[in-house]
Design an enzyme around this catalytic site. Structure first.
Site, short mmCIF file in Angstrom:
data_model
loop_
_atom_site.label_atom_id
_atom_site.label_comp_id
_atom_site.label_asym_id
_atom_site.label_seq_id
_atom_site.Cartn_x
_atom_site.Cartn_y
_atom_site.Cartn_z
N ARG A 271 23.21 -45.09 -41.22
CA ARG A 271 21.80 -44.71 -41.35
C ARG A 271 21.59 -43.52 -42.30
O ARG A 271 20.46 -43.06 -42.48
CB ARG A 271 21.18 -44.46 -39.98
CG ARG A 271 21.95 -43.49 -39.10
CD ARG A 271 21.48 -43.55 -37.65
NE ARG A 271 22.34 -42.78 -36.77
CZ ARG A 271 23.47 -43.23 -36.24
NH1 ARG A 271 23.90 -44.45 -36.54
NH2 ARG A 271 24.20 -42.49 -35.44
N GLU A 356 18.72 -44.07 -33.22
CA GLU A 356 20.14 -44.44 -33.22
C GLU A 356 21.02 -43.18 -33.22
O GLU A 356 22.11 -43.17 -32.66
CB GLU A 356 20.48 -45.33 -34.43
CG GLU A 356 21.80 -46.07 -34.22
CD GLU A 356 22.15 -47.07 -35.33
OE1 GLU A 356 22.05 -46.73 -36.51
OE2 GLU A 356 22.56 -48.20 -34.99
N LYS A 503 26.46 -56.35 -29.16
CA LYS A 503 27.13 -57.17 -30.18
C LYS A 503 28.26 -57.97 -29.54
O LYS A 503 28.44 -59.15 -29.82
CB LYS A 503 27.74 -56.26 -31.26
CG LYS A 503 26.78 -55.65 -32.23
CD LYS A 503 27.61 -55.02 -33.35
CE LYS A 503 26.85 -54.01 -34.15
NZ LYS A 503 27.69 -53.22 -35.03
#
Ligand code: F6P
Length: 541
Positions: A271, A356, A503
């Site tokens: 990010r 995040e 995930k």
């Protein structure tokens, strides 16, 4: 594991002083504070790198700022900033530094990561980008039938997508090329197909943007792209593939040529990566000169963050005000409203950056924390949001500190329409603060419904104009604001373990949706039933 109700490294007396001070502040209102101190707007505003930040419409006085700064000093914030810039391994759960500042530094400034000077590598890679962008723009870089490239797809997700998408759109007025750029992040095939339908395989280039080169969504999309190229007669897809990654072997295994692989380093978090070759789509759209201006704008903000005293340090002040609301007024959400359609991705980008980074509940020493960390970030473009969400901001029950962002000079010919945007932006800040009281309550039975309480806080950020340099400074301001929040909360902003669990489960479920697979994984009865419901429906199709 012990639990902590206040950040472990904060002086208890400083924290307590803020709790006590909050009681005093709560007895007054923003309106009264402005009446008591007519010089308030001047005292609580600052200008840097063509950004003017007005933070006067907040529940703060000089005393608040001093108490917040004392609290920050008790945590050795200055030491933490120095450590960040020193290239030490501050992302301790992944054993990495966080040296994204090196990506935007001028060539003569040295940055080291764990003692190794990385400046040359960064500038070599910038040169690699420059050579490629020049070849692409001049038509020298060609596809398999020797035609120049007309369409570029960026295949990446989150940090490998959002920043590049935001800036490419935001700076379209600085475009030097009319190459079409599409961003595909979602694994939903419709996302990819709708853009592919309009593209020509002979003139289309795919940038596979993935630091890890293991991200499922991106790899699925890369495989779809390669299949599409082959189905459209391309016998050498490598002429249409570029990769930006730290995992060169995986990129080569997929068929990307060595010279078409751009490097990103382990010390760059996803990010925080748009300043690297992850920003290739930006450079393709606005050219390398503008891309370098974008980096310079951010670098100037780095310098400001490093050198300014806390009182005059924009990322520090804004982060401390965030802490004030989140930990003392218990605000759980914050909103971002750019009054500029080209910045419509900004709330999503800042949401990713802050949520995040700081959505954490274990502190640096491994203790459970019982104070709030990242707020929920949301927002939208100015006028559209006014007609959608602002009712809740004006008359709802939640405390939602707001950031307004608008540029003073329009990039377009239509000055009057831009002035309208600016007027709306300034009006909302005033309306949130002042509210409205129906004068004669007796006259109308609906008066109570029309009352708007006001006293709702906001920051206004004015950009001289939306340019590569001001946008670079703005994004960097948020990055460091996020860092200061994390430091006060005593958490690591540079990892994201929470994302991994989903995930992994998705991988298992993906196998199970195919009935033939029995991977011996047991789920709760709800998930189990949802899977079998899918299988049944799928069988009958
Ligand atoms: O899942 C979150 C994340 O790891 C982000 O931090 C990152 O930007 C994104 O996935 C994409 O990762 P990569 O660039 O490795 O494909």
């Amino acid at each position: 594991m012990s639990t902590h109700k206040i950040p472990r490294h904060v002086s208890v007396s400083c924290w307590q002083a803020l709790i006590d001070h909050k009681k005093d502040i709560s007895r007054t209102s923003l309106q009264e504070m402005f009446i008591q101190n007519p010089g308030r707007a001047k005292s609580f505003s600052a200008e840097n790198n063509k950004l003017y930040v007005d933070y006067s419409k907040h529940y703060i006085t000089e005393e608040t700022i001093q108490l917040l700064i004392s609290m920050a000093q008790s945590t050795d914030l200055n030491g933490a900033i120095q450590k960040l810039f020193s290239g030490a391994t501050i992302n301790w759960t992944e054993n990495k530094a966080a040296m994204h500042m090196a990506l935007r530094a001028p060539a003569d400034k040295t940055y080291s990561v764990e003692g190794e000077d990385v400046s040359k590598q960064v500038h070599d890679e910038l040169q690699h980008m420059q050579d490629f962008v020049t070849a692409l723009h001049s038509g020298e870089f060609r596809g398999h039938t020797d035609k120049p490239i007309e369409t570029v797809f960026n295949l990446g997700i989150d940090g490998s997508d959002l920043g590049a998408k935001l800036v490419t759109a935001a700076l379209s007025n600085f475009a030097v090329s009319d190459i079409d750029i599409h961003f595909v992040s979602n694994v939903d095939i419709n996302d990819m197909n709708s853009a592919l339908e309009k593209s020509d395989a002979e003139t289309t280039l795919f940038i596979i943007s993935s630091k890890s080169f293991t991200t499922k969504e991106t790899l699925f999309n890369a495989e779809t792209a390669i299949k599409w190229l082959r189905e459209h007669g391309c016998k050498s897809p490598d002429k249409h593939l570029l990769a930006v990654t730290a995992n060169h072997d995986a990129a080569k295994a997929l068929g990307v040529k060595d010279e078409n692989i751009f490097h990103i380093w382990e010390w760059v978090g996803g990010r925080y990566s748009l300043w690297s070759a992850i920003g290739l789509p930006i450079a393709i759209r606005i050219g390398m000169d503008h891309f370098r201006d974008f980096l310079s704008g951010a670098s100037a903000m780095d310098q400001h963050f490093c050198e300014q005293t806390m009182e005059n340090n924009l990322p520090v002040i804004l982060a401390l005000i965030d802490i004030w609301y989140i930990n003392f007024f218990h605000a759980e959400t914050m909103a971002i409203f750019p009054y500029d359609h080209s910045l419509n991705m900004l709330p999503a980008y800042i949401g990713q950056l802050i949520m995040e980074s700081n959505g954490k509940q274990i502190d640096k020493e491994g203790n459970q924390i019982k104070y709030n960390t990242s707020p929920v970030i949301w927002g939208g473009t100015g006028n559209n949001a006014q007609h959608a969400y602002f009712q809740c901001l004006h008359q709802g029950t939640h405390l939602v500190p707001v950031d307004f962002i608008v540029s003073l000079i329009s990039n377009s010919e239509n000055k009057s329409q831009h002035q309208e945007l600016l007027a709306n932006c300034l009006a909302q800040g005033e309306a949130l603060m002042h509210g409205h009281t129906e004068v004669d309550r007796a006259e109308t039975e609906w008066a109570a419904y029309k009352n708007i309480p006001g006293n709702r806080p906001s920051t206004t950020i004015l950009l001289d104009e939306l340019s590569p340099a001001t946008l670079g400074s703005l994004l960097c301001l948020y990055e460091h604001r996020c860092f200061v929040q994390a430091h006060i909360w005593n958490i690591n902003p540079f990892d994201q373990w929470g994302v991994e669990l989903g995930k992994n489960i998705a991988k298992q479920i993906s196998e199970e949706l195919n009935e033939a697979t029995d991977n011996n994984v047991t789920h709760d009865s709800s998930t189990e039933r949802l899977i079998s419901y899918y299988r049944k429906k799928n069988e009958s199709c």
